[in-house]
Design a protein around this motif. Structure first.
Motif, PDB file in Angstrom:
ATOM      1  N   GLN A 174       0.224  -0.962   0.004  1.00 40.43           N
ATOM      2  CA  GLN A 174      -0.216  -0.218   0.188  1.00 40.43           C
ATOM      3  C   GLN A 174       1.289   1.126   0.217  1.00 40.43           C
ATOM      4  OE1 GLN A 174      -2.863  -1.759   3.051  1.00 40.43           O
ATOM      5  NE2 GLN A 174      -4.211   0.332   1.738  1.00 40.43           N
ATOM      6  N   SER A 220      -5.619   2.837  -5.618  1.00 32.77           N
ATOM      7  CA  SER A 220      -4.610   3.921  -4.735  1.00 32.77           C
ATOM      8  C   SER A 220      -4.143   5.234  -6.031  1.00 32.77           C
ATOM      9  CB  SER A 220      -2.975   3.500  -4.656  1.00 32.77           C
ATOM     10  OG  SER A 220      -2.937   2.874  -5.739  1.00 32.77           O
ATOM     11  N   CYS A 238       1.123   3.284 -10.149  1.00 36.04           N
ATOM     12  CA  CYS A 238       0.412   2.475  -9.673  1.00 36.04           C
ATOM     13  C   CYS A 238       1.310   0.827 -10.023  1.00 36.04           C
ATOM     14  CB  CYS A 238      -0.871   2.471 -10.366  1.00 36.04           C
ATOM     15  SG  CYS A 238      -2.128   3.566  -8.912  1.00 36.04           S
TER      16      CYS A 238
END
Length: 272
Positions: A174, A220, A238
């Protein structure tokens, strides 16, 4: 009287200490500052927060929820959570003594907000605290609850594992969505076989490692897109090697391409 027309409006800090809401359904307008609410907390009632602008993020023990404009997140009573959002976030919140029909008493959810539901939320955020529950305002409560019950749930939740090894792995991914480390490499670091780690991942999150990482990367991307960053730059950040692959994955996950998401962002700004 507050700028939104509410009189004797309980502040959020005061609401946290109340045993009962002033009405079974109470609305509150607020613009949150650019600060991460890093502390865990819970409410004795359910809370629905509608994001007019900015991407709201809700963290619970079981998952991570992203709430872009034109969506709302439901946090049930007594669920421990923390919240973060950008400085320009604009929210309208509803507090409910009971969950809408068909909604879980313990699980959060993100829903789409159609024009009618949006106007109902706006109406309740501007009513006096002690509105007439036996009058026209009170009759709107059932209309709003019916609309919530029918609202489409959005796949904007990332399930989080409880196993410490997986928790550390997920936290790392993350923080760095573009990391392309394979599951076999993660398994070697954890001192287990790839097959064992794969099974554990599926059991704890309900998703394969590949699908979990894909959803994490796409989620995200939402804050960056909402800020107006270039789609190509967002795709690379990403972990996608090509713009076309990112657009295809985004459309499969959210049902619309990134360009449509950006248009929704501009529409949301015009409605403020």
């Amino acid at each position: 009287m507050s700028p939104n027309g509410q009189s004797s409006l309980p502040e959020p800090q005061v609401l946290e200490h109340l045993q009962r809401l002033p009405r079974p359904l109470y609305g509150h307008f607020q613009t949150l500052p650019n600060i991460v609410l890093g502390y865990r907390h819970a409410h004795p009632w359910g809370q629905l927060s509608y994001a007019i602008g900015g991407v709201l993020q809700v963290h619970t023990d079981s998952g991570f929820y992203l709430v872009p404009p034109q969506r709302a997140v439901w946090v049930p009573a007594q669920v421990q959570h923390r919240v973060s959002c950008p400085g320009d976030a604009c929210l309208r919140s509803l507090y409910l003594e009971h969950a809408p029909a068909g909604w879980s008493a313990s699980l959060c959810r993100v829903i789409a907000v159609n024009p009618l539901l949006r106007e109902l939320i706006r109406t309740f955020s501007e009513l006096p605290v002690h509105y007439d529950i036996n009058g026209a305002d009170g009759r709107l409560v059932q209309v709003l609850l019916d609309q919530l019950a029918m609202a489409t749930e959005q796949q904007l939740m990332l399930p989080l594992p409880q196993d410490p090894r997986l928790r550390a792995l997920c936290s790392h991914l993350q923080a760095q969505p573009d990391v392309s480390t394979s599951l076999s490499a993660w398994a070697r670091q954890a001192g287990v076989s790839e097959k064992t780690l794969s099974r554990l991942f599926q059991r704890e999150t309900g998703l394969s490692f590949r699908l979990w990482r894909q959803r994490m990367r796409l989620l995200s991307a939402l804050p960056a897109l909402e800020r107006g960053e270039r789609v190509t730059d967002v795709a690379l950040a990403c972990g996608y090697d090509s713009l076309s692959a990112f657009i295809a994955a985004f459309g499969q996950q959210f049902g619309l391409p990134p360009g449509a998401f950006l248009r929704a962002r501009m529409d949301a700004q015009q409605q403020q």
